[in-house]
Design a protein around this motif. Structure first.
Motif, short mmCIF file in Angstrom:
data_model
loop_
_atom_site.label_atom_id
_atom_site.label_comp_id
_atom_site.label_asym_id
_atom_site.label_seq_id
_atom_site.Cartn_x
_atom_site.Cartn_y
_atom_site.Cartn_z
N MET A 6 3.14 -6.79 -22.50
CA MET A 6 4.10 -6.78 -22.08
C MET A 6 4.08 -5.63 -21.08
SD MET A 6 8.17 -5.36 -23.44
CE MET A 6 7.32 -3.95 -24.07
N ARG A 7 3.07 -4.43 -21.22
CA ARG A 7 2.71 -3.40 -20.41
C ARG A 7 2.30 -3.91 -19.14
NH1 ARG A 7 0.43 -2.04 -24.55
NH2 ARG A 7 -1.61 -1.93 -23.60
N GLY A 8 1.39 -4.83 -19.04
CA GLY A 8 0.69 -5.40 -17.96
C GLY A 8 1.63 -6.27 -17.11
N GLU A 9 2.54 -6.94 -17.94
CA GLU A 9 3.53 -7.83 -17.17
C GLU A 9 4.53 -6.90 -16.33
OE1 GLU A 9 7.29 -10.95 -18.18
OE2 GLU A 9 5.81 -10.14 -19.98
N LEU A 43 9.67 3.65 -21.07
CA LEU A 43 8.86 2.55 -20.56
C LEU A 43 8.82 2.22 -19.09
CD1 LEU A 43 6.14 0.84 -21.31
CD2 LEU A 43 8.01 -0.84 -21.74
N LEU A 44 9.85 2.27 -18.54
CA LEU A 44 10.20 1.76 -17.19
C LEU A 44 9.90 3.33 -16.59
CD1 LEU A 44 13.69 0.16 -17.19
CD2 LEU A 44 11.50 -0.59 -16.54
N LEU A 45 10.29 4.44 -16.90
CA LEU A 45 9.58 5.53 -16.14
C LEU A 45 8.03 5.57 -16.09
CD1 LEU A 45 12.46 7.93 -17.61
CD2 LEU A 45 12.19 7.14 -15.22
N THR A 46 7.46 5.30 -17.34
CA THR A 46 6.00 5.42 -17.44
C THR A 46 5.41 4.21 -16.43
OG1 THR A 46 6.34 5.93 -19.74
CG2 THR A 46 4.14 5.38 -18.90
N ALA A 47 6.06 3.23 -16.53
CA ALA A 47 5.29 2.19 -15.48
C ALA A 47 5.45 2.77 -13.95
CB ALA A 47 6.18 0.87 -15.79
N ILE A 48 6.74 3.13 -13.71
CA ILE A 48 6.89 3.80 -12.28
C ILE A 48 5.92 4.79 -11.78
CG2 ILE A 48 8.36 5.08 -10.74
CD1 ILE A 48 10.71 3.98 -12.25
N GLU A 49 5.54 5.74 -12.82
CA GLU A 49 4.54 6.69 -12.57
C GLU A 49 3.40 6.04 -12.47
OE1 GLU A 49 3.27 11.17 -14.23
OE2 GLU A 49 5.14 10.20 -14.95
N CYS A 50 2.91 4.94 -13.45
CA CYS A 50 1.59 4.27 -13.20
C CYS A 50 1.57 3.69 -11.78
CB CYS A 50 1.43 3.22 -14.26
SG CYS A 50 -0.01 2.21 -14.19
N CYS A 51 2.27 3.03 -11.35
CA CYS A 51 2.45 2.39 -9.96
C CYS A 51 2.16 3.75 -8.86
CB CYS A 51 3.63 1.64 -9.79
SG CYS A 51 4.06 0.22 -10.75
N ILE A 52 3.03 4.74 -9.23
CA ILE A 52 2.80 5.92 -8.26
C ILE A 52 1.38 6.49 -8.24
CG2 ILE A 52 3.34 8.13 -7.69
CD1 ILE A 52 6.28 7.60 -8.62
N ASP A 53 0.76 6.36 -9.47
CA ASP A 53 -0.45 6.71 -9.63
C ASP A 53 -1.75 5.91 -8.86
OD1 ASP A 53 0.24 8.90 -11.17
OD2 ASP A 53 -0.49 8.03 -12.99
N THR A 94 -5.23 1.61 -5.50
CA THR A 94 -6.04 1.42 -6.59
C THR A 94 -5.65 0.80 -7.80
OG1 THR A 94 -7.58 3.05 -5.37
CG2 THR A 94 -8.45 2.30 -7.70
N ASP A 95 -6.25 -0.34 -8.41
CA ASP A 95 -5.56 -0.82 -9.36
C ASP A 95 -5.76 0.12 -10.60
OD1 ASP A 95 -3.90 -2.46 -11.05
OD2 ASP A 95 -5.92 -3.27 -12.00
N ILE A 96 -4.79 0.49 -11.43
CA ILE A 96 -5.16 1.33 -12.50
C ILE A 96 -4.62 0.65 -13.80
CG2 ILE A 96 -4.24 3.35 -13.58
CD1 ILE A 96 -4.20 4.82 -11.15
N PRO A 97 -5.32 0.31 -14.82
CA PRO A 97 -4.87 -0.48 -16.04
C PRO A 97 -3.64 0.50 -16.53
CG PRO A 97 -7.03 0.04 -16.02
CD PRO A 97 -6.62 0.74 -14.90
N PHE A 98 -2.70 -0.34 -17.00
CA PHE A 98 -1.52 0.39 -17.47
C PHE A 98 -1.52 0.37 -19.13
CE2 PHE A 98 3.45 0.20 -18.39
CZ PHE A 98 3.34 1.45 -18.60
N SER A 100 0.59 9.15 -23.62
CA SER A 100 1.16 10.68 -23.42
C SER A 100 2.19 10.76 -22.31
CB SER A 100 -0.04 11.61 -23.21
OG SER A 100 -0.47 11.46 -22.04
N VAL A 101 1.98 9.79 -21.31
CA VAL A 101 3.00 10.22 -20.03
C VAL A 101 4.33 9.51 -20.86
CG1 VAL A 101 3.63 9.19 -17.87
CG2 VAL A 101 1.26 9.81 -18.47
N TYR A 102 4.19 8.47 -21.60
CA TYR A 102 5.50 7.64 -22.21
C TYR A 102 6.12 8.69 -23.02
CZ TYR A 102 8.18 4.77 -25.61
OH TYR A 102 9.07 4.51 -26.24
N GLU A 103 5.38 9.45 -24.03
CA GLU A 103 5.95 10.32 -24.93
C GLU A 103 6.53 11.48 -23.93
OE1 GLU A 103 2.63 11.45 -27.42
OE2 GLU A 103 2.87 9.40 -28.54
N VAL A 104 6.21 11.97 -22.88
CA VAL A 104 6.63 12.87 -22.14
C VAL A 104 8.03 12.51 -21.56
CG1 VAL A 104 6.73 14.32 -20.25
CG2 VAL A 104 4.62 14.26 -21.47
N HIS A 105 8.06 11.31 -21.12
CA HIS A 105 9.31 10.56 -20.70
C HIS A 105 10.53 10.40 -21.92
CE1 HIS A 105 8.27 10.20 -16.42
NE2 HIS A 105 7.21 9.56 -16.80
#
Length: 161
Positions: free
Chosen positions: A1-4, A98-108, A116-120, A127-132
């Motif tokens: 689901m994360r990758g999707e 999870l959405l906030l974490t995905a946004i942050e991954c896309c920003i990263d 540059t592709d970063i695996p989610f 830890s990013v998810y837990e902070v959100h």
């Protein structure tokens, strides 16, 4: 689901947050500065961003949240948010995190100035998810009297349907 989620969400984040492709030095610099700005004080979580705290408005009301929920769970009548509506009404706080974490991954992915592709992965983004999630719980606690988080989650579900 994360990758999707990331695959569906990446072009939306890129466009909405004004990242530019190309290797021109000015473009690379602009993208790097954009990443710093968005991550500073979690600007990307606000409907209206600003350089100062008093300029930011609409915490957890960025249009990206709704777009991410729509593309992931509410695109058509066979998506999970529609089929399993009893699990999405109101929209789960964990899914919002999870959405906030995905946004942050896309920003990263733009941190170097070019995408540059970063695996989610769970390992990299737990830890990013837990902070959100913690931030959402704190927001809920501090705005309980007004029920703001509940209203935000209800609106995400209602608009997604």
């Amino acid at each position: 689901m994360r990758g999707e989620l990331k695959a569906k969400f990446r072009p939306i984040v890129e466009l909405a947050l004004d990242f530019s492709s190309g290797h021109n030095k000015a473009i690379v610099k602009k993208n790097r500065e954009r990443v710093e700005y968005l991550k500073e004080g979690q600007n990307f979580t606000f409907k209206t961003m600003g350089d100062r705290e008093d300029e930011r408005k609409g915490l957890f009301k960025t249009a990206l949240i709704q777009k991410g929920a729509d593309v992931m769970w509410f695109t058509n009548k066979n998506d999970e948010g529609v089929v399993y509506h009893h699990h999405f009404k109101p929209f789960p706080v964990s899914a919002l995190a999870l959405l906030l974490t995905a946004i942050e991954c896309c920003i990263d992915e733009w941190a170097t100035g070019t995408r540059t592709d970063i695996p989610f992965t769970t390992q990299d983004y737990r830890s990013v998810y837990e902070v959100h999630l913690k931030c959402l719980r704190e927001f809920e606690k501090h705005t309980r009297e007004h029920g703001l988080l509940k209203k935000i989650c209800k609106k995400i579900y209602t608009n997604g349907r």
